[in-house]
Design an enzyme around this catalytic site. Structure first.
Site, PDB file in Angstrom:
ATOM      1  N   THR A  15       0.569  -1.194  -0.024  1.00 20.55           N
ATOM      2  CA  THR A  15      -0.142   0.230  -0.177  1.00 20.55           C
ATOM      3  C   THR A  15       1.312   1.619  -0.064  1.00 20.55           C
ATOM      4  OG1 THR A  15      -0.500   0.116   2.537  1.00 20.55           O
ATOM      5  CG2 THR A  15      -1.842  -1.311   1.119  1.00 20.55           C
ATOM      6  N   TRP A  16       1.963   1.147  -0.187  1.00 19.23           N
ATOM      7  CA  TRP A  16       3.112   2.642  -0.250  1.00 19.23           C
ATOM      8  C   TRP A  16       2.133   3.083  -1.146  1.00 19.23           C
ATOM      9  CZ3 TRP A  16       9.215   2.759  -1.064  1.00 19.23           C
ATOM     10  CH2 TRP A  16       9.643   3.760  -0.474  1.00 19.23           C
TER      11      TRP A  16
ATOM     12  N   ASP B  18      -0.119  -5.093   3.506  1.00 16.01           N
ATOM     13  CA  ASP B  18       0.952  -4.716   4.248  1.00 16.01           C
ATOM     14  C   ASP B  18       1.147  -3.005   4.098  1.00 16.01           C
ATOM     15  OD1 ASP B  18       4.593  -4.173   5.117  1.00 16.01           O
ATOM     16  OD2 ASP B  18       4.280  -3.287   3.401  1.00 16.01           O
TER      17      ASP B  18
ATOM     18  N   TYR C 287       2.918   5.439   5.471  1.00 21.70           N
ATOM     19  CA  TYR C 287       2.733   5.538   4.114  1.00 21.70           C
ATOM     20  C   TYR C 287       1.522   7.026   4.215  1.00 21.70           C
ATOM     21  CZ  TYR C 287       4.990   1.254   3.878  1.00 21.70           C
ATOM     22  OH  TYR C 287       5.897   0.546   2.965  1.00 21.70           O
TER      23      TYR C 287
ATOM     24  N   GLN D 113      11.232  -7.868   6.478  1.00 22.17           N
ATOM     25  CA  GLN D 113      10.632  -7.635   5.601  1.00 22.17           C
ATOM     26  C   GLN D 113      11.546  -6.904   4.939  1.00 22.17           C
ATOM     27  OE1 GLN D 113       7.303  -3.994   4.310  1.00 22.17           O
ATOM     28  NE2 GLN D 113       6.771  -5.698   5.303  1.00 22.17           N
TER      29      GLN D 113
ATOM     30  N   TYR E  68       9.901  -7.107  -0.576  1.00 21.16           N
ATOM     31  CA  TYR E  68       8.876  -5.684  -0.639  1.00 21.16           C
ATOM     32  C   TYR E  68       9.623  -4.924  -2.042  1.00 21.16           C
ATOM     33  CZ  TYR E  68      12.597  -2.302   1.492  1.00 21.16           C
ATOM     34  OH  TYR E  68      13.928  -1.721   2.103  1.00 21.16           O
TER      35      TYR E  68
ATOM     36  N   LEU F 292       8.411  -5.377  -7.751  1.00 20.85           N
ATOM     37  CA  LEU F 292       8.371  -5.482  -8.782  1.00 20.85           C
ATOM     38  C   LEU F 292       9.934  -3.913  -9.423  1.00 20.85           C
ATOM     39  CD1 LEU F 292       4.557  -5.554 -10.429  1.00 20.85           C
ATOM     40  CD2 LEU F 292       6.511  -7.256  -9.765  1.00 20.85           C
TER      41      LEU F 292
END
Ligand SMILES: NC(=O)c1ccc[n+]([C@@H]2O[C@H](COP(=O)([O-])OP(=O)(O)OC[C@H]3O[C@@H](n4cnc5c(N)ncnc54)[C@H](OP(=O)(O)O)[C@@H]3O)[C@@H](O)[C@H]2O)c1
Length: 277
Positions: free
Chosen positions: A19-20, A48, A53, A163, A191, A194
């Protein structure tokens, strides 16, 4: 959905939702909430988030996405190092619980190592567990020397996850950190799987994906999902991306595909400093 076992035996989904950059001022909130809800419906029921954030905005969006279905979801949130004193962690957790609209966080992480002694943070986490405000605790962005310091503290052996930045192009943790965590049964939460989208233009990744009728994102995620002790948390604010990512959990890369990826993304040959984003 394949699962990963936490120390103590609880099983959580191997593929979850990040959700960052959600919940930031001027962001696309309804779209993000819809993508999270779709992800949950598809079985990516580990979410997460962090107090950092969107200055709490991401936790509020998670609260909206899980409203009416709290019991289906495993919530991970993180405390900032500056809030990680014994009393600070309790106050930060209360604020996060309020934003999330729940009375318990499933896994609460120290976001990165700051100046507050680790034993204080561990004591704060233990208080929160006793009070039923969190069920497990863990850390993020701690390298092996810091993990060893943590494991040496009374109660430090209860750390349930680390993490870490981990993807095809960021394999540094494979040298010593991942094996040490694995020996202790502590899962890695990968984390930026991508590399925030930057991996997706890689030629080999695109070739492997095209040859099996998949997308580059699916191949990058499937590469991480090959290990039984790695939880993967891609972020997708776009609903179609969330659906695409779910497909990775049903893919098993062949030895030839893995070999091609290893040639393009060689594993580490020495200790590397821990990379962070
Ligand atoms: N502990 C830490 O210090 C730390 C640091 C970084 C991240 N994290 C956590 O890890 C999560 C994931 O990392 P991240 O957000 O940095 O990066 P990421 O998941 O590697 O990449 C997210 C980016 O990729 C795009 N994307 C997602 N699925 C896609 C697909 N199938 N096809 C094409 N593009 C796709 C997203 O676009 P859309 O959003 O438009 O769909 C977004 O721009 C974070 O959200 C956060 O929860 C933790």
């Amino acid at each position: 959905m394949r699962s990963v076992t936490l120390p103590g035996g609880e099983r959580v989904p191997a593929l979850g939702l990040g959700t960052w950059m959600m919940g930031e001022r001027g962001g696309h909130e309804p779209e993000s909430v819809a993508a999270l809800k779709r992800g949950i419906d598809l079985g990516m029921t580990l979410i997460d988030t962090a107090e950092m954030y969107g200055d709490g905005g991401a936790e509020e969006l998670v609260g909206q996405a899980i409203a009416g279905q709290r019991d289906r979801v495993f919530i991970v949130s993180k405390v900032l190092p500056s809030n990680a004193s014994r009393t600070g962690v309790a106050a930060a957790c209360e604020r996060s619980l309020k934003r999330l609209g729940t009375d318990c966080i499933d896994l609460y992480l120290l976001h990165w190592r700051g100046g507050i002694p680790l034993h204080e943070t561990v004591a704060g986490f233990a208080d929160l567990r006793r009070a039923g405000k969190i069920r497990h605790w863990g850390v993020s962005n701690l390298d092996l020397d810091e993990m060893n310091a943590l494991w040496a503290i009374s109660g430090g052996e209860n750390c349930a996850a680390n993490q870490l930045l981990y993807n095809l192009g960021r394999g540094g943790i494979e040298w010593d950190l991942r094996p040490a965590l694995s020996m202790r049964g502590v899962p890695v939460m990968a984390y930026s799987p991508l590399e925030q989208g930057r991996l997706l233009g890689n030629r080999t990744l695109k070739q492997v994906a095209a040859a099996r009728g998949a997308t580059p994102a699916q191949v990058a995620l499937a590469w991480l999902l090959q290990w039984p002790d790695v939880i993967v948390i891609p972020k997708a604010a776009n609903l179609a991306h969330a659906v695409d990512n779910r497909g990775a959990a049903d893919m098993a890369l062949t030895p030839a595909e893995l070999e091609a990826l290893e040639r393009a993304f060689p594993p580490p040959r020495r200790k590397m400093p821990l990379a962070m984003l």
